[in-house]
Write a protein that holds these residues in place. Structure first.
Motif, mmCIF file in Angstrom:
data_model
loop_
_atom_site.group_PDB
_atom_site.id
_atom_site.type_symbol
_atom_site.label_atom_id
_atom_site.label_comp_id
_atom_site.label_asym_id
_atom_site.label_seq_id
_atom_site.Cartn_x
_atom_site.Cartn_y
_atom_site.Cartn_z
ATOM 1 N N ILE A 198 -25.803 -5.847 62.030
ATOM 2 C CA ILE A 198 -25.028 -7.093 61.942
ATOM 3 C C ILE A 198 -23.546 -6.798 61.715
ATOM 4 N N LEU A 199 -23.250 -5.900 60.780
ATOM 5 C CA LEU A 199 -21.859 -5.587 60.459
ATOM 6 C C LEU A 199 -21.158 -4.867 61.610
ATOM 7 N N THR A 200 -21.880 -3.992 62.295
ATOM 8 C CA THR A 200 -21.299 -3.276 63.440
ATOM 9 C C THR A 200 -20.933 -4.256 64.549
ATOM 10 N N ARG A 201 -21.843 -5.196 64.831
ATOM 11 C CA ARG A 201 -21.544 -6.217 65.853
ATOM 12 C C ARG A 201 -20.306 -7.015 65.462
ATOM 13 N N ASP A 227 -28.179 -11.926 67.533
ATOM 14 C CA ASP A 227 -26.735 -12.088 67.584
ATOM 15 C C ASP A 227 -26.444 -13.576 67.761
ATOM 16 N N HIS A 228 -25.856 -14.195 66.735
ATOM 17 C CA HIS A 228 -25.518 -15.611 66.774
ATOM 18 C C HIS A 228 -24.030 -15.825 67.015
ATOM 19 N N GLY A 229 -23.297 -14.742 67.282
ATOM 20 C CA GLY A 229 -21.907 -14.865 67.670
ATOM 21 C C GLY A 229 -20.866 -14.696 66.574
ATOM 22 N N ARG A 273 -16.547 -7.328 67.268
ATOM 23 C CA ARG A 273 -15.926 -8.609 67.662
ATOM 24 C C ARG A 273 -14.558 -8.778 67.001
ATOM 25 N N GLY A 274 -14.168 -7.820 66.166
ATOM 26 C CA GLY A 274 -12.875 -7.886 65.501
ATOM 27 C C GLY A 274 -12.900 -8.588 64.156
ATOM 28 N N GLU A 275 -14.098 -8.882 63.641
ATOM 29 C CA GLU A 275 -14.204 -9.561 62.352
ATOM 30 C C GLU A 275 -14.061 -8.548 61.218
ATOM 31 N N ASP A 276 -13.488 -9.007 60.128
ATOM 32 C CA ASP A 276 -13.379 -8.202 58.917
ATOM 33 C C ASP A 276 -14.741 -8.253 58.222
ATOM 34 N N THR A 277 -15.300 -7.099 57.894
ATOM 35 C CA THR A 277 -16.649 -7.072 57.327
ATOM 36 C C THR A 277 -16.686 -6.322 55.997
ATOM 37 N N PRO A 278 -17.578 -6.753 55.118
ATOM 38 C CA PRO A 278 -17.833 -5.949 53.916
ATOM 39 C C PRO A 278 -18.650 -4.719 54.314
ATOM 40 N N GLY A 279 -18.852 -3.802 53.389
ATOM 41 C CA GLY A 279 -19.666 -2.632 53.665
ATOM 42 C C GLY A 279 -21.149 -2.936 53.518
ATOM 43 N N VAL A 280 -21.970 -2.082 54.069
ATOM 44 C CA VAL A 280 -23.432 -2.251 54.009
ATOM 45 C C VAL A 280 -23.893 -2.347 52.558
ATOM 46 N N GLU A 281 -23.410 -1.448 51.694
ATOM 47 C CA GLU A 281 -23.859 -1.456 50.301
ATOM 48 C C GLU A 281 -23.430 -2.725 49.569
#
Length: 189
Positions: free
Chosen positions: A133-136, A78-80, A140-148
Motif C-alpha cells: 500500500i505504501l509503495t503504491r 488499489d483504490h487510488g 503516486r507521489g503521496e507522502d507516506t508514513p513508514g511501515v513500522e
C-alpha cells in the motif's frame, strides 16, 4: 523444534499439504477438541511419528496450520489513494482477524509457537501488505508514513482489541485509526 519458514518441496511439501488438509477437514467434521495426531495421520496417509517428527506435538501442528490460514490470499486492492487504500485494508484486516475463525487461528498460531517464529511470520504478513500500500502511494507521489509506523498505529491496536477487548470493535474503529495516523503524519511533515 524450529520449523522452516521457507516451504520445502518434493515429498516434504506433499506431506505438509496432506496433513494441513487433514487438519482442516477433520476440524470441520469433529471440531477442534476432537483432533488427535493419530486421527490426523490416518486421514493424511502418514504415520503419527511423521507428524511428531515434523511438528513436535498437536499444538505446534495446529499453530503451523493457523499461520498458513492467516496468510493473505491477495494483494491489497488499489483504490487510488493512500487513505482509501489503507482504510479498505484495515477494515478487511479487522473483519478477517476479528471473526471467530480468525481469532481461533491467531490463538492457535501463538499457542504452538515456542520460539516466536509464527508470531513473527504473522506480523510479516501484515507488514508486507502495508508495504504494498505504501509503495503504491509513494509511486503516486503521496507522502507516506513508514511501515513500522503503520504497524504501530493501526495493526497493533487492532490486534490488541481483537484479542483482548473485542466488544464494540467495528469498521468505524479501523477507519478512525487510519484517520488519526494520517492526520498525525500530515502535521509532522
Amino acid at each position: 523444534m524450529s520449523r522452516q519458514m521457507v516451504r520445502p518441496g518434493g515429498r516434504s511439501a506433499r506431506v505438509q499439504a496432506s496433513v494441513h488438509t487433514a487438519v482442516r477437514e477433520l476440524e470441520a467434521e469433529v471440531g477442534r477438541d476432537g483432533l488427535t495426531v493419530p486421527l490426523i495421520a490416518q486421514r493424511a496417509g502418514v504415520t503419527p511419528s511423521t507428524i511428531y517428527r515434523r511438528w513436535g506435538d498437536l499444538s505446534q501442528l495446529l499453530s503451523d496450520v493457523a499461520v498458513e490460514r492467516l496468510r493473505p490470499e491477495t494483494t491489497p486492492q488499489d483504490h487510488g489513494g493512500l487513505e482509501s487504500d489503507l482504510t479498505a485494508w484495515a477494515e478487511q484486516f479487522l473483519d478477517e482477524m476479528a471473526s471467530p475463525a480468525g481469532r481461533a487461528y491467531i490463538r492457535d498460531a501463538l499457542l504452538g509457537d515456542p520460539d516466536g517464529s509464527n508470531a513473527y511470520q504473522c506480523s510479516a504478513y501484515a507488514a508486507d501488505q502495508v508495504d504494498v500500500i505504501l509503495t503504491r502511494a509513494a509511486e503516486r507521489g503521496e507522502d507516506t508514513p513508514g511501515v513500522e509506523t503503520v504497524v504501530d498505529h493501526i495493526v497493533a491496536p487492532l490486534m490488541y482489541r481483537i484479542l483482548f477487548r473485542p466488544a464494540g470493535l467495528d469498521a468505524a474503529h479501523a477507519r478512525g485509526l487510519v484517520a488519526e495516523l494520517l492526520e498525525g503524519h500530515a502535521t509532522e511533515t
